[in-house]
Scaffold this motif. Structure first.
Motif, PDB file in Angstrom:
ATOM      1  N   SER A  86       0.831  -1.206   0.000  1.00  0.00           N
ATOM      2  CA  SER A  86       0.000   0.000   0.000  1.00  0.00           C
ATOM      3  C   SER A  86       0.864   1.254   0.000  1.00  0.00           C
ATOM      4  CB  SER A  86      -0.917   0.013   1.225  1.00  0.00           C
ATOM      5  OG  SER A  86      -1.849  -1.034   1.157  1.00  0.00           O
ATOM      6  N   ASN A  89       2.490   1.690  -3.446  1.00  0.00           N
ATOM      7  CA  ASN A  89       1.547   2.218  -4.441  1.00  0.00           C
ATOM      8  C   ASN A  89       1.309   3.715  -4.251  1.00  0.00           C
ATOM      9  OD1 ASN A  89       1.242  -0.264  -5.664  1.00  0.00           O
ATOM     10  ND2 ASN A  89      -0.588  -0.821  -4.499  1.00  0.00           N
ATOM     11  N   GLY A  90       1.242   4.153  -2.998  1.00  0.00           N
ATOM     12  CA  GLY A  90       1.063   5.576  -2.731  1.00  0.00           C
ATOM     13  C   GLY A  90       2.237   6.398  -3.210  1.00  0.00           C
ATOM     14  N   GLY A 307      -1.940   4.161   1.805  1.00  0.00           N
ATOM     15  CA  GLY A 307      -1.578   4.691   0.489  1.00  0.00           C
ATOM     16  C   GLY A 307      -1.613   6.206   0.460  1.00  0.00           C
TER      17      GLY A 307
END
Length: 358
Positions: A86, A89-90, A307
């Protein structure tokens, strides 16, 4: 104007962009490198040419030409794969929007040579800066070393308020969220609430425990050491910790796991003991990971926007990197996040006898 299809028979170069926009190579380079000394009309013309030709600058060549780096590093040491993905992806979402590359670097937070490892990582990989995840982000001696070596960074850390220590961060109020989870269990009638720690190397663990402890004290419930079990942020430790608690002569009627992996382990232990959740035992976690939604029943938890937190930290770092001249000394304010309580099927009113009913 139609896209020049003949150009795409070979790789599009900066010369093609300059020719299409009718500007110099240097002007295109300034636009690509987001330098300020370009007229707005000229910048738009160059950006239009880049879009038409679908030009993609080579990041390594771009860095060499401008003597600036366009790669940032994400440094982590965490057994929770969901958290890492997560966060990645952020960070990556902002990198893609701003033309930066991402170097992901797992490491051992307990290594005595960690500070030098990160200094060499930045030097050898020509990184512009670092996003530091817990627990590295919470080690003051490491932070001071990076700052002394003029390495740009933004930390993600657990704190009830802005630490105001002079170093940039995005902080998460785990304590208040853990209080809310514990309060929810108390309001359902639970008095004996077990607590399973995450890894003590992570500042989030004592912060979440403090929230649990504060809620008990606020409602006049004396903390019971027998209901508190140390461990790590893992399913296996959740399972082992729950087995220990459920074996007590007077077991808890609810268990709060420091993250959703731990809580999922508690749920597995409850089912192995033929307990009906939430009628015999209520279970709560923390983070709102896929574990919390994929379990049955789904877990009550504290939703932590990992994220979004990582995205904000990356925006902060890149903004710092892109500051120019006299504005460089004016740093942005640190930003805080507060996880929110999400009530699902794993928690319910206390049942007389609780886990003892079985």
């Amino acid at each position: 104007m139609k896209p020049d299809t003949t150009t795409h028979r070979r790789s599009v170069t900066i010369k093609d962009v300059a020719k299409r926009a009718k500007v110099s190579l240097k002007t295109v380079s300034r636009v690509v490198n987001n330098e300020p000394a370009v007229l707005e009309a000229t910048r738009k013309r160059v950006e239009h040419a880049i879009a038409e030709l679908r030009y993609q600058p080579d990041q390594s060549a771009r860095s060499l030409r401008s003597a600036k780096s366009y790669t940032i590093g994400m440094v982590y040491d965490n057994p929770n794969a969901y958290y890492v993905i997560s966060m990645q992806n952020g960070v990556l979402s902002v990198c893609r929007e701003t033309g930066f590359d991402l170097n992901i670097h797992p490491c051992d937070s307990n290594s005595p040579g960690l500070a030098e490892e990160l200094r060499l990582l930045v030097q050898r990989s020509r990184l512009a800066g670092l996003i530091l995840a817990p627990p590295m982000s919470e080690r003051l001696e490491l932070i001071q070393f990076l700052a002394a070596n003029k390495i740009k960074f933004v930390r993600i850390l657990s704190a009830a308020e802005d630490p105001r220590d002079g170093f940039p961060c995005v902080f998460v109020d785990d304590r208040d969220a853990a209080y809310a989870v514990t309060e929810h269990l108390i309001q359902l009638g639970h008095q004996r609430i077990g607590f399973l720690w995450g890894g003590k190397a992570h500042r989030s663990s004592p912060e979440r425990f403090k929230g649990y402890e504060d809620a008990l004290k606020h409602y006049g419930i004396a903390p019971d050491k027998a209901l508190i079990v140390e461990g790590d942020y893992s399913f296996d430790d959740g399972f082992r910790g729950a087995r220990k608690l459920l074996a007590l002569k007077n077991p808890p009627t609810a268990i709060f796991g420091s993250n959703d992996e731990i809580a999922a382990g508690v749920l597995a232990a409850a089912k192995a003991a033929n307990l009906n959740v939430p009628y015999d035992l209520s279970i709560a976690g923390f983070e709102d990971s896929p574990f919390s939604r994929q379990c049955w029943p789904a877990l009550t938890t504290a939703a932590q926007a990992t994220g979004d937190i990582a995205r904000r930290a990356t925006e902060r770092l890149i903004a710092e990197l892109q500051r120019h001249g006299r504005h460089a000394e004016h740093s942005a304010e640190n930003v805080g996040f507060s996880p929110t309580l999400v009530i699902r099927g794993s928690t319910g009113p206390v049942r007389p006898g609780g886990a003892q009913a079985k």
